[in-house]
Design an enzyme around this catalytic site. Structure first.
Site, PDB file in Angstrom:
ATOM      1  N   MET A  37       6.984 -29.470  -3.031  1.00  0.00           N
ATOM      2  CA  MET A  37       6.861 -28.909  -1.692  1.00  0.00           C
ATOM      3  C   MET A  37       6.900 -27.384  -1.757  1.00  0.00           C
ATOM      4  O   MET A  37       7.718 -26.795  -2.456  1.00  0.00           O
ATOM      5  CB  MET A  37       8.015 -29.402  -0.813  1.00  0.00           C
ATOM      6  CG  MET A  37       7.947 -28.951   0.632  1.00  0.00           C
ATOM      7  SD  MET A  37       9.418 -29.431   1.581  1.00  0.00           S
ATOM      8  CE  MET A  37      10.552 -28.136   1.108  1.00  0.00           C
ATOM      9  N   SER A 111       9.615 -31.776  -8.738  1.00  0.00           N
ATOM     10  CA  SER A 111      10.354 -32.091  -7.530  1.00  0.00           C
ATOM     11  C   SER A 111       9.743 -33.316  -6.848  1.00  0.00           C
ATOM     12  O   SER A 111       9.597 -34.360  -7.476  1.00  0.00           O
ATOM     13  CB  SER A 111      10.398 -30.868  -6.611  1.00  0.00           C
ATOM     14  OG  SER A 111      11.412 -30.991  -5.643  1.00  0.00           O
ATOM     15  N   GLN A 112       9.336 -33.218  -5.570  1.00  0.00           N
ATOM     16  CA  GLN A 112       8.834 -34.414  -4.897  1.00  0.00           C
ATOM     17  C   GLN A 112       7.565 -34.953  -5.555  1.00  0.00           C
ATOM     18  O   GLN A 112       7.251 -36.141  -5.445  1.00  0.00           O
ATOM     19  CB  GLN A 112       8.599 -34.158  -3.416  1.00  0.00           C
ATOM     20  CG  GLN A 112       7.459 -33.228  -3.075  1.00  0.00           C
ATOM     21  CD  GLN A 112       7.317 -32.997  -1.564  1.00  0.00           C
ATOM     22  OE1 GLN A 112       8.253 -33.220  -0.792  1.00  0.00           O
ATOM     23  NE2 GLN A 112       6.145 -32.564  -1.145  1.00  0.00           N
ATOM     24  N   ASP A 229      21.844 -27.832  -9.525  1.00  0.00           N
ATOM     25  CA  ASP A 229      20.878 -27.875  -8.436  1.00  0.00           C
ATOM     26  C   ASP A 229      21.558 -27.685  -7.084  1.00  0.00           C
ATOM     27  O   ASP A 229      22.519 -28.380  -6.763  1.00  0.00           O
ATOM     28  CB  ASP A 229      20.145 -29.223  -8.457  1.00  0.00           C
ATOM     29  CG  ASP A 229      18.788 -29.169  -7.784  1.00  0.00           C
ATOM     30  OD1 ASP A 229      18.701 -28.603  -6.687  1.00  0.00           O
ATOM     31  OD2 ASP A 229      17.822 -29.698  -8.362  1.00  0.00           O
ATOM     32  N   HIS A 283      17.395 -25.654  -9.152  1.00  0.00           N
ATOM     33  CA  HIS A 283      16.217 -26.502  -9.033  1.00  0.00           C
ATOM     34  C   HIS A 283      14.966 -25.868  -9.658  1.00  0.00           C
ATOM     35  O   HIS A 283      14.553 -24.762  -9.280  1.00  0.00           O
ATOM     36  CB  HIS A 283      15.963 -26.783  -7.549  1.00  0.00           C
ATOM     37  CG  HIS A 283      15.014 -27.905  -7.281  1.00  0.00           C
ATOM     38  ND1 HIS A 283      15.225 -29.176  -7.740  1.00  0.00           N
ATOM     39  CD2 HIS A 283      13.850 -27.944  -6.596  1.00  0.00           C
ATOM     40  CE1 HIS A 283      14.235 -29.960  -7.349  1.00  0.00           C
ATOM     41  NE2 HIS A 283      13.380 -29.228  -6.657  1.00  0.00           N
TER      42      HIS A 283
END
Length: 302
Positions: A37, A111-112, A229, A283
């Site tokens: 994202m 990530s996503q 994170d 992250h």
């Protein structure tokens, strides 16, 4: 999730790679990347440089960084507003049309993008995905938005309130990507019945045997967790763990979760197909050296 601020933390990774690369004539499978994202496929200071890094250290293997839609603006917006089911269907179609992937490929999700690529592995076994690497992927979802660095403070507050109060409303699920992997451990039934993406790919609504069979076709499933994170809550979701149902403090052991058996992860573990890597840092904060040392060798495996 990936934001402009997080992209900057990738600076360790994405400066120009040394020219040496991997020696010899090793044949390396193509690599597919899926951004997170707040990022896009091809920015020269994010996935564009990661693409170059992989090419230089794998004798110029074909690397495809996924772009959702016809341009980078649509690609960027897809990370927020295009339902993951639609994105996965789009990607499956385009991967199947890419002749260079016909004999198989390795995949890296940021990530996503990590759980989205897992959905590709489960739903679209052709062309075959061989190794899946997820960097900070939210495999059990998220419960909390500690930072929204890509949004204004007002927008972040609105988004957090919307997810907390109405994540499983049909219109929210349809319009906001992050709602589809919002996992409320305090209201598990609402999550299972309301989640239109994560609950499905985690086999929490009903057992889809194809998902189990297809995921087990992977040779390796590598999950990278960022030990400091501050974006993903809980960070343990990156290793397929989550809060014990009914509260949001205690993390349930991996092998005690329902999804452990319902998705066939127990089989993968017994066969040595699961690999859990941890790295200090926030992250997606990976150094170039760590990426080359720990991840590039996984791409060199047949």
């Amino acid at each position: 999730m990936l934001s402009a601020a997080i992209i900057l933390s990738l600076g360790y990774l994405i400066w120009s790679a040394s020219a040496g690369g991997t020696s010899g004539a090793t044949t390396v499978l193509p690599v597919v990347l899926w951004h997170g994202m707040g990022d896009t496929c091809c920015l020269p200071f994010s996935l564009g440089s990661i693409k170059k890094l992989i090419e230089e250290h794998t004798n110029g293997t074909y690397v495809r960084s996924l772009k959702i839609g016809g341009n980078v603006v649509l690609d960027y917006e897809s990370g927020f507003f295009v339902h993951p089911n639609e994105q996965v269907e789009y990607v499956c179609k385009h991967l199947a049309q890419d002749e260079r992937l016909a004999k198989g490929y390795n995949a890296i999700g940021f990530s996503q993008g990590g759980q989205f690529l897992r959905a590709v592995a489960q739903r679209c076994p052709e062309p075959p995905m061989r190794t899946l690497i997820t960097l900070g992927g939210q495999h059990q979802g998220v419960f909390g938005l500690p930072k929204c660095p890509t949004l204004t403070a007002t927008s972040c507050e609105y988004l957090s309130r919307l997810l907390n109060e109405a994540a499983y409303e049909e219109w929210v699920q349809d319009e906001l990507v992050q709602a589809t992997y919002w996992h409320d451990p305090l209201h598990e039934n609402h999550y299972r019945l309301g989640s239109t993406f994560l609950a499905d790919i985690n086999n929490e609504l009903y057992l889809n045997e194809n998902y189990i069979e297809n995921l087990n076709k992977l040779k390796k499933f590598v999950m990278v967790k960022f030990l400091n994170d501050t974006i993903v809550q809980p960070k343990d979701s990156q290793w397929f763990q989550f809060y014990t149902s009914g509260q949001d403090q205690v993390i349930q052991p991996f092998n005690e979760s329902k999804v452990y058996k319902d998705l066939g992860l127990d089989r993968m573990l017994r066969k040595g197909k699961l690999q859990f890597l941890g790295i200090e840092g926030d992250h997606l904060a990976i150094s170039k050296a760590w990426f080359i040392e720990h991840l590039v060798p996984l791409l060199l495996l047949a």
